[in-house]
Design an enzyme around this catalytic site. Structure first.
Site, PDB file in Angstrom:
ATOM      1  CG  HIS A 236      -2.020   0.950   1.220  1.00 14.65           C
ATOM      2  ND1 HIS A 236      -1.815   2.300   1.265  1.00 14.65           N
ATOM      3  CD2 HIS A 236      -3.361   0.770   1.133  1.00 14.65           C
ATOM      4  CE1 HIS A 236      -2.999   2.915   1.221  1.00 14.65           C
ATOM      5  NE2 HIS A 236      -3.945   2.005   1.139  1.00 14.65           N
ATOM      6  CD  GLU A 253      -6.634   3.751  -2.858  1.00 15.94           C
ATOM      7  OE1 GLU A 253      -6.161   2.672  -2.424  1.00 15.94           O
ATOM      8  OE2 GLU A 253      -7.113   3.858  -3.979  1.00 15.94           O
ATOM      9  NE  ARG A 309      -5.121   0.495  -2.010  1.00 14.95           N
ATOM     10  CZ  ARG A 309      -5.877  -0.136  -1.132  1.00 14.95           C
ATOM     11  NH1 ARG A 309      -5.699  -1.430  -0.913  1.00 14.95           N
ATOM     12  NH2 ARG A 309      -6.822   0.493  -0.477  1.00 14.95           N
ATOM     13  NE  ARG A 410      -7.205  -5.821  -1.672  1.00 14.86           N
ATOM     14  CZ  ARG A 410      -7.477  -4.714  -0.979  1.00 14.86           C
ATOM     15  NH1 ARG A 410      -8.487  -3.938  -1.311  1.00 14.86           N
ATOM     16  NH2 ARG A 410      -6.712  -4.370   0.045  1.00 14.86           N
TER      17      ARG A 410
END
Lengths: 609, 258
Positions: A236, A253, A309, A410
């Site tokens: 992340h 985020e 990401r 993802r």
């Protein structure tokens, strides 16, 4: 001789995060007798830490949104390695699962007309994340927990599964121990659902809680289940970097979704220079355009801070490596200059609180320092896209422990809805399978006794190593040699380190009693963690390209040959792991058109989405 | 870098003692970091419960220098570290080992609360201003620090006729949900024991989520109970026209946890 208690269930669910609880509810609804095992107390699983929201194309904020756009966004973000059928099932069902949570008592933030509000997030074409401030995971887990209690869930809290039990090639239960007392439990079950979450703890810098030791991957692999795409680990982009004790803790985020921007030490918004080829044309090209987007201009494109990401994390790393980082080795994330203090406190209350308390920093006044942190594993146990069945009869997997949905990367917000969509599917299928099982199945008592003996071995090994030191060594070496940027030499070196750690993991020493003994728990965790680390490193070595969450210094670009394959990580009968390349499942023409649409206009023209 | 001594409770439900551990500490450390360092270096069997280390899961509640707090959110630079820092388990719950307590009672008492029961055929339209109040209660991370300091539970050990602030907050989150139609006032008055609370606000003071437990949850619930059972004029109207909320939903929560 060591005694144990026996517990009989139709379906045993291992894990009580979002996927496990949703699976349990689904199985109970099918009439199954269900047991849930959780390493923590109910409601404390890692799901509770999810912040930003759960993605579902409900179209509450932008009516143009629908499952096809979500389908395209998810595949595009995943480097097209996702299992298309899982993505289809997921994007079609997610809105229903969100509404279901509301019917069970979840209270999401509202739109001005009183419906579930949705926010922007990286890689999503429209505001799509149902959310509650920045504590969406808490809302999800508490709602499922309350509903599961209402349904009559039987939970074994603070219980760890040590091994799955098999009979004639099918899973028939599991051996575990109560962490509070150290007593062993044998679960006899017709079907087992793994919902054990991720493996972030194999890395030194991670947003993951202690529970995320990758148990499910190792347990499944040990009974012959295939793993898929284990090289894809999500770092992340925004974890805390200072002070040292909080390094890795997640900064949602949602900060960027609410307008936060990334700057380097020169004050420059560097993401404008980091838009990859495949996203060219879809993001704002000037600060002025990004500003208009924030003000709600629908003709303006999204700011590049909302790229996926993998892209943002690598851009941050580049800034730091090239000497443009912040004093503590991160970059600046600034919301203070973008939104009023009251708005920030309302929309991002836990971020405000977290920085105030842990970092002595007021995010309504000053920028945060952030850097990449290990957050999620895209790969996992390979499952059937409809039933979540593994290749081992009686064994199912859902949530982060299952692979396939997210491909190489993802999208933020796609995890929470993954949990409920596939948790439900797994619970239903497991209950159905269990109902069909007749006749007797045997738990091998000799096997149980052998497992118990090996689990207790660290108590009788006074010359062994300190398990905490071993754990530290594993995490530091994985971080260094198999982290965000990889290359062949380091990966090979890590394989040797792991071979050594694997031996040492079976030679640890612990003292004290078996009741709530963290030294003992760590000694057993490390045995599974070295196994799964090896799977990650082997898959990372095999993929000689960079894509999504897998970046190679020696192969910096995507390679079209690797665009067509998944990696299957399989254990042979002698226990060794091998990596097999397998072609992606064929996507139907109609869906291919959606997935490959150049932009939203083409998507709408060609397939009416 | 400096050294700090931690005086940590070691023992089980049969008793125990405070034991001193001296460690080197770094800038920014929290109490939970110190406990982990003690585990890794000196006492591998030192038990403590934790999960997220970010104030989100509510697992690591303990009493640091006598003050109930989350260990993961208590920075060492907010404590006087020139003297030993005392770390004890929450007093209200039985000790399992060291800093880990048996909080199962909370999960059992929770079953007294009737579950969410939405109005039939609702359109699920709710406005933000109507849910703000409930969202405050739903911030609760179930750390049980409020239960720990509540004198009804802590001093009087009244765990059969009283559900404690955490579960009063949960009841409030259901009672004040705009679409819920269940009636939980009878439970509050009887087995919930809301009358035991004499609003000393100790619970509110320790809440790491800053929920206004007493003012926003307990007092309004007390008022509802008073209106329902003790107001003669309202009682007269109710007999004439019926209660606003019908007690129609079946009870549930037959679940077992272990």
């Amino acid at each position: 001789m060591e005694s144990y208690t026996i517990h009989d269930y139709d379906v045993l669910v291992i894990g009580a995060g979002g996927a496990g609880l949703r699976a349990a509810i689904a199985a109970i609804e099918q009439g199954a007798r269900v047991g849930v095992v959780t390493k923590s107390l109910l409601g404390k699983a890692h799901t509770v830490m999810a912040e930003g929201g759960m993605a579902a194309a409900m179209g509450n904020v932008r009516p143009e949104d629908n499952w096809k756009v979500h389908f395209r966004d998810t595949l595009k973000g995943g480097g097209m390695l996702n299992n298309w059928k899982m993505v289809m099932n997921y994007t079609k069902e997610a809105p229903d699962r969100v509404r279901e949570l509301e019917r069970w008592g979840a209270v999401f933030d509202r739109t001005p007309d009183g419906r579930i509000n949705q926010r922007n997030f990286g890689g999503h074409s429209y505001p799509r994340l149902a959310h509650v401030g920045d504590r969406t995971g808490l809302e999800l887990i508490r709602t499922l927990q309350d509903h599961a209690v209402k349904m009559g869930i039987h939970a074994h809290m603070e219980t760890t599964i040590y091994r799955l039990l098999t009979d004639a090639g099918r899973v028939v239960g599991a051996l575990g121990f109560n962490r509070q007392t150290g007593e062993f439990l044998v679960f006899r079950a017709k079907a087992v659902v793994l919902a054990t979450g991720g493996l972030g703890r194999i890395y030194q810098i991670t947003s993951n809680s202690w529970e995320c030791t990758g148990d499910g991957f190792s347990l499944a692999s040990m009974v012959g289940a295939d793993l898929i795409d284990m090289e894809f680990i999500q770092f992340h982009p925004t974890g805390m970097v200072w002070p040292p004790s909080v390094m890795g803790i997640l900064v949602t985020e949602g900060v960027r979704g609410e307008g936060g921007v990334l700057k380097n030490s020169e004050g420059k918004r560097f993401m404008f220079d980091n838009v990859p080829e495949r996203y060219k044309g879809e993001f704002a090209e000037t600060e002025e355009e990004a500003e208009r987007w924030l003000q709600g201009d629908r003709n303006a494109r999204r700011p590049p801070e909302l790229l996926t990401r993998d892209v943002v994390a690598r851009a941050i790393r580049k800034e730091v490596n090239e000497g443009r980082g912040s004093p503590h080795g991160g970059v600046y994330l600034d919301i203070a200059s973008r939104r009023p203090a009251d708005y920030i406190k309302k929309k991002l209350p836990s971020m405000y609180h977290q920085f105030m308390k842990l970092g002595n920093l007021d995010i309504t006044k000053e920028p945060m320092e952030v850097g990449p942190t290990c957050h999620y594993v895209m790969g996992g146990v390979r499952v059937d896209p409809d039933t979540q069945a593994t290749n081992v009869p009686g064994l199912y997997a859902a949530g982060e422990v299952a692979g396939g949905l997210h491909g190489a990367n993802r999208l933020g917000g796609n995890s929470l809805s993954d949990l409920v969509v596939f948790g439900r599917r797994a619970g239903m299928a497991a209950a159905e399978y269990a109902a069909k099982q007749s006749g007797s199945y045997q738990v091998d008592e000799a096997q149980v006794r052998a497992y118990i003996a090996e689990a207790l071995q660290p108590f009788n090994n006074p010359q062994g190593e300190n398990p905490f030191a071993l754990m530290k060594e594993l995490r530091a070496t994985m971080q260094k040699n198999a982290g965000i940027m990889r290359e062949e030499g380091e990966l090979k070196a890590q394989l040797e380190i792991l071979a050594n750690l694997k031996k040492r993991a079976w030679n640890t020493s612990v003292s004290g009693s078996r009741a709530y003994n963290p030294g003992w728990h760590t000694a057993l965790d490390i045995r599974l963690m070295v196994e799964i680390s090896e799977a990650v490193v082997l898959a990372a070595l095999a993929r000689k390209e960079s894509r999504g969450g897998h970046a190679r210094l020696d192969y910096p670009d995507p390679d079209p040959t690797f665009a067509k394959i998944n990696h299957i990580i399989r254990r042979s009968s002698d226990g060794t792991l091998t990596v097999v390349a397998e072609p992606l499942p064929e996507m139907p023409e109609e869906l291919r058109k959606i997935a490959e649409a150049k932009d939203l206009k083409e998507l709408s023209d060609k397939v009416g989405a | 870098m400096s050294t700090v001594t931690f005086r940590v409770f070691r023992g089980d439900r049969n008793g125990g003692e405070l034991k001193d551990y001296t460690i080197e500490v770094q800038e920014g450390m929290v109490v939970l970091d110190a406990i982990h360092q003690i585990q890794a270096e000196q006492a591998p069997d030192l038990a403590c419960r934790w999960n997220c280390k970010a104030g989100k899961c509510g697992s690591c509640g303990a009493e640091v220098n006598g003050k109930p707090t989350l260990m993961c959110m208590t920075r060492l630079d907010t404590l006087d570290t020139s003297k030993p820092v005392t770390v004890r388990p929450m007093k209200t719950f039985p000790v399992i080992r060291d800093l880990a307590t048996d909080v199962k009672w909370n999960y059992e008492a929770n079953k007294k609360i009737k579950p969410f029961t939405p109005a039939p055929n609702t359109d699920w339209i709710m406005f933000q201003e109507d849910v703000d109040r409930v969202q405050e209660f739903r911030k609760c991370i179930e750390c049980f620090l409020c239960q720990n300091v509540c004198h009804v539970l802590r001093e009087h050990d009244e765990k059969t006729g009283f559900i404690g602030p955490r579960l009063l907050v949960r009841t409030a989150s259901l009672e004040m949900h705009p679409l819920d139609v269940e009636n939980r006032l009878d439970m509050l008055k009887n087995e919930g024991g809301i009358g035991y609370c004499n609003i000393t606000k100790c619970c509110t003071e320790v809440c790491p989520e800053h929920i206004h437990i007493t003012d926003n949850a307990i007092i309004p619930l007390k008022e509802r109970v008073v209106d329902e059972y003790y107001d003669p004029i309202l009682g007269f109207f109710r007999r004439l026209f019926g209660s606003k909320k019908q007690t129609q939903a079946p009870s549930s929560g037959q679940a077992a946890d272990d």
